[in-house]
Scaffold this active site. Structure first.
Site, PDB file in Angstrom:
ATOM      1  N   HIS A 111      23.993  -1.190  30.664  1.00  0.00           N
ATOM      2  CA  HIS A 111      22.848  -1.236  29.748  1.00  0.00           C
ATOM      3  C   HIS A 111      21.785  -0.306  30.326  1.00  0.00           C
ATOM      4  O   HIS A 111      21.777  -0.016  31.528  1.00  0.00           O
ATOM      5  CB  HIS A 111      22.337  -2.678  29.621  1.00  0.00           C
ATOM      6  CG  HIS A 111      23.263  -3.561  28.813  1.00  0.00           C
ATOM      7  ND1 HIS A 111      22.923  -4.057  27.576  1.00  0.00           N
ATOM      8  CD2 HIS A 111      24.506  -4.010  29.060  1.00  0.00           C
ATOM      9  CE1 HIS A 111      23.924  -4.789  27.100  1.00  0.00           C
ATOM     10  NE2 HIS A 111      24.904  -4.787  27.992  1.00  0.00           N
ATOM     11  N   CYS A 146      21.373  -8.638  25.287  1.00  0.00           N
ATOM     12  CA  CYS A 146      22.138  -9.878  25.352  1.00  0.00           C
ATOM     13  C   CYS A 146      21.196 -11.035  25.067  1.00  0.00           C
ATOM     14  O   CYS A 146      20.110 -11.112  25.637  1.00  0.00           O
ATOM     15  CB  CYS A 146      22.771 -10.043  26.733  1.00  0.00           C
ATOM     16  SG  CYS A 146      23.635 -11.612  26.915  1.00  0.00           S
ATOM     17  N   ASN A 156      22.786  -1.203  25.148  1.00  0.00           N
ATOM     18  CA  ASN A 156      23.842  -0.588  25.952  1.00  0.00           C
ATOM     19  C   ASN A 156      23.568   0.900  25.986  1.00  0.00           C
ATOM     20  O   ASN A 156      22.870   1.436  25.130  1.00  0.00           O
ATOM     21  CB  ASN A 156      25.203  -0.791  25.277  1.00  0.00           C
ATOM     22  CG  ASN A 156      25.615  -2.238  25.233  1.00  0.00           C
ATOM     23  OD1 ASN A 156      25.064  -3.020  24.479  1.00  0.00           O
ATOM     24  ND2 ASN A 156      26.574  -2.597  26.054  1.00  0.00           N
TER      25      ASN A 156
HETATM   26  P1  HMG Z   1      29.001 -25.551  24.576  1.00  0.00           P
HETATM   27  O1  HMG Z   1      27.838 -26.048  23.781  1.00  0.00           O
HETATM   28  O2  HMG Z   1      29.064 -25.891  26.028  1.00  0.00           O
HETATM   29  O3  HMG Z   1      30.402 -25.898  23.903  1.00  0.00           O
HETATM   30  O4  HMG Z   1      29.040 -23.964  24.425  1.00  0.00           O
HETATM   31  P2  HMG Z   1      31.077 -27.263  23.530  1.00  0.00           P
HETATM   32  O5  HMG Z   1      32.537 -27.067  23.807  1.00  0.00           O
HETATM   33  O6  HMG Z   1      30.357 -28.420  24.163  1.00  0.00           O
HETATM   34  O7  HMG Z   1      30.867 -27.335  21.936  1.00  0.00           O
HETATM   35  C1  HMG Z   1      29.585 -27.521  21.351  1.00  0.00           C
HETATM   36  C2  HMG Z   1      29.640 -27.114  19.883  1.00  0.00           C
HETATM   37  O8  HMG Z   1      29.977 -25.730  19.772  1.00  0.00           O
HETATM   38  C3  HMG Z   1      30.690 -27.855  19.081  1.00  0.00           C
HETATM   39  O9  HMG Z   1      30.201 -27.933  17.741  1.00  0.00           O
HETATM   40  C4  HMG Z   1      31.877 -26.899  19.095  1.00  0.00           C
HETATM   41  O10 HMG Z   1      32.735 -27.088  18.003  1.00  0.00           O
HETATM   42  C5  HMG Z   1      31.171 -25.576  19.002  1.00  0.00           C
HETATM   43  P3  HMG Z   1      29.431 -29.231  17.189  1.00  0.00           P
HETATM   44  O11 HMG Z   1      30.413 -30.341  17.401  1.00  0.00           O
HETATM   45  O12 HMG Z   1      28.202 -29.375  18.046  1.00  0.00           O
HETATM   46  O13 HMG Z   1      29.121 -28.867  15.775  1.00  0.00           O
HETATM   47  N1  HMG Z   1      31.964 -24.492  19.608  1.00  0.00           N
HETATM   48  C6  HMG Z   1      32.312 -23.344  18.976  1.00  0.00           C
HETATM   49  N2  HMG Z   1      32.059 -22.906  17.729  1.00  0.00           N
HETATM   50  C7  HMG Z   1      32.578 -21.683  17.409  1.00  0.00           C
HETATM   51  N3  HMG Z   1      33.298 -20.930  18.267  1.00  0.00           N
HETATM   52  C8  HMG Z   1      33.568 -21.348  19.500  1.00  0.00           C
HETATM   53  C9  HMG Z   1      33.059 -22.608  19.899  1.00  0.00           C
HETATM   54  N4  HMG Z   1      33.136 -23.312  21.044  1.00  0.00           N
HETATM   55  C10 HMG Z   1      32.469 -24.449  20.847  1.00  0.00           C
HETATM   56  N5  HMG Z   1      34.281 -20.588  20.333  1.00  0.00           N
HETATM   57  C11 HMG Z   1      30.158 -21.853  24.379  1.00  0.00           C
HETATM   58  C12 HMG Z   1      29.993 -23.173  25.108  1.00  0.00           C
HETATM   59  C13 HMG Z   1      30.935 -20.910  25.283  1.00  0.00           C
HETATM   60  C14 HMG Z   1      30.930 -22.080  23.084  1.00  0.00           C
HETATM   61  C15 HMG Z   1      28.748 -21.302  24.046  1.00  0.00           C
HETATM   62  O14 HMG Z   1      28.002 -21.292  25.212  1.00  0.00           O
HETATM   63  C16 HMG Z   1      28.787 -19.932  23.456  1.00  0.00           C
HETATM   64  O15 HMG Z   1      29.256 -19.736  22.336  1.00  0.00           O
HETATM   65  N6  HMG Z   1      28.283 -18.938  24.187  1.00  0.00           N
HETATM   66  C17 HMG Z   1      28.375 -17.560  23.731  1.00  0.00           C
HETATM   67  C18 HMG Z   1      27.344 -16.754  24.367  1.00  0.00           C
HETATM   68  C19 HMG Z   1      27.513 -15.314  23.962  1.00  0.00           C
HETATM   69  O16 HMG Z   1      28.234 -14.982  23.020  1.00  0.00           O
HETATM   70  N7  HMG Z   1      26.800 -14.452  24.681  1.00  0.00           N
HETATM   71  C20 HMG Z   1      26.841 -13.048  24.416  1.00  0.00           C
HETATM   72  C21 HMG Z   1      28.122 -12.406  24.827  1.00  0.00           C
HETATM   73  S1  HMG Z   1      28.255 -12.094  26.576  1.00  0.00           S
HETATM   74  C22 HMG Z   1      27.488 -10.568  26.795  1.00  0.00           C
HETATM   75  O17 HMG Z   1      26.857 -10.082  25.898  1.00  0.00           O
HETATM   76  C23 HMG Z   1      27.687  -9.817  28.075  1.00  0.00           C
HETATM   77  C24 HMG Z   1      28.690  -8.676  27.948  1.00  0.00           C
HETATM   78  O18 HMG Z   1      28.288  -7.746  26.958  1.00  0.00           O
HETATM   79  C25 HMG Z   1      28.832  -7.942  29.269  1.00  0.00           C
HETATM   80  C26 HMG Z   1      27.506  -7.581  29.923  1.00  0.00           C
HETATM   81  O19 HMG Z   1      26.658  -6.931  29.314  1.00  0.00           O
HETATM   82  O20 HMG Z   1      27.370  -7.967  31.085  1.00  0.00           O
HETATM   83  C27 HMG Z   1      30.078  -9.207  27.556  1.00  0.00           C
HETATM   84 MG    MG Z   2      26.694  -6.166  27.347  1.00  0.00          MG
END
Ligand code: HMG
Ligand code: MG
Length: 297
Positions: free
Chosen positions: A207, A238, A247
């Site tokens: 980034h 992010c 990025n």
């Molecule tokens: P959580 O709250 O710990 O998950 O989140 P949970 O298992 O306890 O579930 C809670 C609720 O989320 C439930 O729904 C699940 O069904 C739902 P509810 O019963 O409350 O209605 N759920 C989902 N729904 C859709 N898709 C799923 C999913 N999993 C659970 N896969 C979790 C844990 C990982 C899901 C959450 O923290 C999350 O989605 N985080 C995503 C964060 C993210 O996307 N960040 C950006 C990407 S990373 C990035 O940008 C860095 C990168 O570019 C590299 C860099 O730059 O370094 C890659």
């Molecule tokens: Mg990234």
């Protein structure tokens, strides 16, 4: 010298995930199709993550269902757990990406898990993907700094990168999530990771918050890295990395690489047009210096 560089275009995912305005499915589809038409062989197309955490990625299933897939192009998606994996598999992708971090606080904030918990969560995802013939890429975030903890030591990066590679990821993308690293730090970190993971399996993900991304890419190139992630028009940030800017812009990376004797297979003019188009859709100027320079000519 190997002069072929793989560019992993992450604009439709990393670029858009932090947008406050909802970007329509139609715009996302057009963006992905334009990027593939510009010669990018990998276009990260969405994320099967919780819509409560990252609302912008909520319609990834629809996007994946409606894009016209070009032969020879891969459209990976993020899948942090089994629920995400099931969505990705239903979307018929050939590659998923899991995402861990070298910082405990970032891991907790981004995926609600400690580093060890995240590795436990990824294990069944990787096993299921392997059984289904789907490739798994691994991201390590905060490799040069963390918004909560500051400097991150290379040994933390090595531990997570090594674990993801040993678990079966074919490639480890090393992310300077908040764009604080410098070329010297990048080179040191890559040298340390390359002691445990083959250089051919490493990618750089920079980034540009502090304006160091191109220098860091060049430093990584000199160490032997041949795969880089970037985002058209420098879109991005992010949601769990306060202060992270976009990025590095794909146009700027391609311009630097072509001018330095490397080959990317990307049509820079088509990419610039796409950059101008998506910036127009979002109602802002492109963040790419190359695009701004060309647009002003
Ligand atoms: P959580 O709250 O710990 O998950 O989140 P949970 O298992 O306890 O579930 C809670 C609720 O989320 C439930 O729904 C699940 O069904 C739902 P509810 O019963 O409350 O209605 N759920 C989902 N729904 C859709 N898709 C799923 C999913 N999993 C659970 N896969 C979790 C844990 C990982 C899901 C959450 O923290 C999350 O989605 N985080 C995503 C964060 C993210 O996307 N960040 C950006 C990407 S990373 C990035 O940008 C860095 C990168 O570019 C590299 C860099 O730059 O370094 C890659
Ligand atoms: Mg990234």
């Amino acid at each position: 010298m190997n002069t072929r560089i793989s560019i992993i275009e992450v604009g439709p995912r990393d670029g858009l995930q932090n947008e406050k305005q909802t970007v329509s499915v139609e715009t996302k589809i057009e963006l992905i199709e334009r990027l593939a038409a510009a010669g990018l062989k990998t276009v990260e197309a969405g994320a099967f993550v919780s819509p409560k955490w990252v609302p912008q990625m909520a319609a990834s299933d629809e996007v994946l269902a409606r894009i016209k897939r070009k032969g020879g192009v891969s459209y990976p998606v993020l899948a942090p757990n089994m629920k995400g994996y099931e969505g990705a598999r239903a979307a018929k992708v050939d590659t998923i990406a899991i995402f861990g971090a070298a910082s405990e606080s970032f891991s907790k904030n981004n995926i609600n898990a400690t580093i060890d918990e995240s590795l436990e969560r990824f294990a069944p995802v990787i096993a299921a993907a392997k059984a289904d013939g789907i490739r798994v890429r691994g991201y390590v975030s905060c490799v040069l700094g963390c918004p909560y903890e500051g400097k991150i030591s290379a040994s933390n990066v090595v531990r997570v990168a090594k674990a993801l590679y040993a678990m079966g990821c074919y490639e480890i993308s090393l992310g300077d999530t908040i764009g604080v690293g410098t070329a010297g730090e990048t080179r040191k970190m890559i040298r340390a990771v390359a002691c445990e993971v083959p250089m051919t399996a490493l990618a750089g993900h920079f980034h540009d918050t502090y304006g160091q991304a191109l220098a860091n890419i060049y430093g990584a190139l000199e160490e032997g890295v041949r795969t880089f992630d970037s985002s058209v028009s420098g879109l991005g940030g992010c949601p769990y990395a306060p202060g992270a800017s976009g990025n590095v812009a794909t146009e700027d990376v391609v311009y630097m690489l072509h001018g330095s004797g490397f080959d990317t297979g990307v049509d820079l003019d088509a990419l610039i047009k796409t950059s101008i188009w998506i910036s127009g859709q979002l109602g802002r100027a492109p963040a790419s210096k190359v695009t701004l320079a060309r647009a002003g000519q």
